[in-house]
Design an enzyme around this catalytic site. Structure first.
Site, PDB file in Angstrom:
ATOM      1  CB  SER A  14      42.230  35.213  48.297  1.00 57.36           C
ATOM      2  OG  SER A  14      40.872  35.271  47.904  1.00 57.36           O
ATOM      3  CE1 TYR A  31      42.233  29.725  47.453  1.00 56.03           C
ATOM      4  CE2 TYR A  31      40.423  31.219  47.960  1.00 56.03           C
ATOM      5  CZ  TYR A  31      41.589  30.937  47.268  1.00 56.03           C
ATOM      6  OH  TYR A  31      42.119  31.867  46.415  1.00 56.03           O
TER       7      TYR A  31
END
Length: 326
Positions: free
Chosen positions: A158, A185
Site C-alpha cells: 500500500s 496497518y
C-alpha cells in the site's frame, strides 16, 4: 535488488486489469489468489480465468465465496483462514496433492485498521493476516512454485507503508507499545513489501520472482469497512454522499483499475528478468522524495525495499510462524 526505477510501460494509472492482460495466454497455468472472492481479488480472478488460467481461491467465508464466484464455476474454492496455521497447512496440502506446479501466487487478502484482535498465538491480527499468514502459505506452496520454473508471487502492499521499521522489527505484534490501528496497518504493509523483497532474493535462483504492489486507493472494497467516512472524504476518496470518487490520476481507483498492477506484475513480459521491485500504476515505482509520505504517491520508501531489513523481517516471520522454505 533490481533497479527501483520506472520503465517504459505502455500502461497507466487508468489502465484496467483486462487491458493489461490482453494478448497474454495463461492456458495450462495455475494461480492461487487469496481473497479472490471480493473486491480486487475477485477482479484478479476474473481476468486470470479469462486468460486461460486455472484459478484456486482460498476462502474464510465459503458461503460468500460461492455466491460471488457463482458465475465462474470452474474456479476452485477451498477453505483457508490466514490466522490459523493448521488451516494454512491443510489448504496447502490439498493444493500440492493436485498441482505439482504453481505458476502464480497472488497474496491479495488483507485486513485494514480494525480494532485490536489477536490470533490463537497472541499475534496482532493485521500482522497475522497480512504478513505471517501469507508468509506461511508461501513457504508451504514453495515446492510447487519452484517446480514451475518461472513462477511469480505478488504481494499487495500500500502507499500507506510509511512505518517505523525499527519498531516493526522489534515489536511486530504491539506487545510493548500502545496499539494504533493505522500504525499497525502501515507496518503490516511495510512488512508485506519487505517480505516480497526477501522472497525475490531467495527465489530468483530457483526461477521464482516476487513483487510488492500498490493497487491504488479503492474505497469500494470490504477492506475499507473500518475506515471513518469523514477520513475518506477528507482524503478525497468519497464525496459528501459517500460515493467513491474515481480519479486514478490522483490515486483513487475502481476495482478494475486497482487490479491492473497486480495483473501487470504477475504476467507482464517486461518483468521477465526483473524482480523484488515495488510496483504501482502498472510500472515500477520511483523512490519517494524525502519528506513526501502522502497516501496518493506512487513512489516507494527506500526503507521497505531495503535488503537488510527484508532479511531481518524474513527471520522474524520464520521465528513467529515456525515454518521456512523447503
Amino acid at each position: 535488488m533490481s533497479a527501483q526505477a520506472p520503465i517504459a510501460s505502455p500502461f497507466t494509472a487508468s489502465s484496467t486489469a483486462q487491458e493489461v492482460i490482453a494478448g497474454i495466454d495463461l492456458s495450462g497455468k495455475c494461480a492461487v489468489v487469496t481473497g479472490g472472492y471480493a473486491g480486487l481479488g475477485l477482479e484478479t480472478v476474473r481476468v486470470l480465468r479469462l486468460a486461460g488460467a486455472q484459478v484456486i481461491v482460498p476462502a474464510r467465508d465459503l458461503e460468500k465465496a460461492r455466491r460471488n464466484l457463482a458465475d465462474m464455476p470452474d474456479v476452485r474454492i477451498e477453505p483457508l483462514d490466514l490466522m490459523d496455521p493448521t488451516s494454512i497447512d491443510d489448504f496447502a496440502g490439498r493444493v500440492l496433492a493436485d498441482h505439482p506446479t504453481l505458476d502464480l501466487l497472488i497474496n491479495n487478502a488483507g485486513t485494514m485498521a480494525g480494532p485490536l484482535l489477536r490470533d490463537g498465538r497472541g499475534y496482532e491480527s493485521q500482522f497475522s493476516t497480512n504478513v505471517l499468514g501469507h508468509f506461511h502459505l508461501t513457504c508451504r506452496l514453495w515446492p510447487a512454485l519452484t517446480a514451475a520454473q518461472g513462477a511469480r508471487v505478488v504481494a499487495l502492499s500500500s502507499a500507506n507503508h510509511h512505518a517505523d521499521i525499527a519498531a516493526l522489527l522489534h515489536d511486530p505484534n504491539f506487545a510493548r507499545r500502545p496499539y494504533d490501528p493505522w500504525q499497525a496497518y502501515a507496518q503490516s504493509k511495510a512488512a508485506t513489501a519487505l517480505f516480497a523483497v526477501a522472497l525475490d532474493a531467495l527465489g530468483r535462483s530457483k526461477g521464482v520472482r516476487a513483487y510488492p504492489v500498490h493497487p491504488g486507493g479503492i474505497f469500494e472494497t470490504d477492506l475499507a469497512r473500518h475506515m471513518d467516512p469523514a477520513i475518506a472524504e477528507a482524503y478525497g476518496m468519497i464525496d459528501k454522499e459517500g460515493r467513491p470518487i474515481i480519479a486514478p490520476e490522483k490515486g483513487w481507483k475502481n476495482s478494475q483499475q486497482g487490479a491492473a498492477t497486480t495483473i501487470w506484475a504477475a504476467t507482464s513480459p517486461m518483468l521477465a528478468a526483473i524482480g523484488g521491485v515495488y510496483c504501482a500504476d502498472c510500472n515500477i515505482s520511483a523512490l519517494v522524495e524525502p519528506g513526501n509520505q502522502a497516501l496518493t504517491t506512487n513512489a516507494v520508501s527506500p526503507s521497505v525495499i531495503d535488503q537488510v531489513s527484508a532479511g531481518r523481517l524474513w527471520q522474524i516471520c520464520e521465528q513467529l510462524s515456525g515454518v521456512a522454505l523447503d
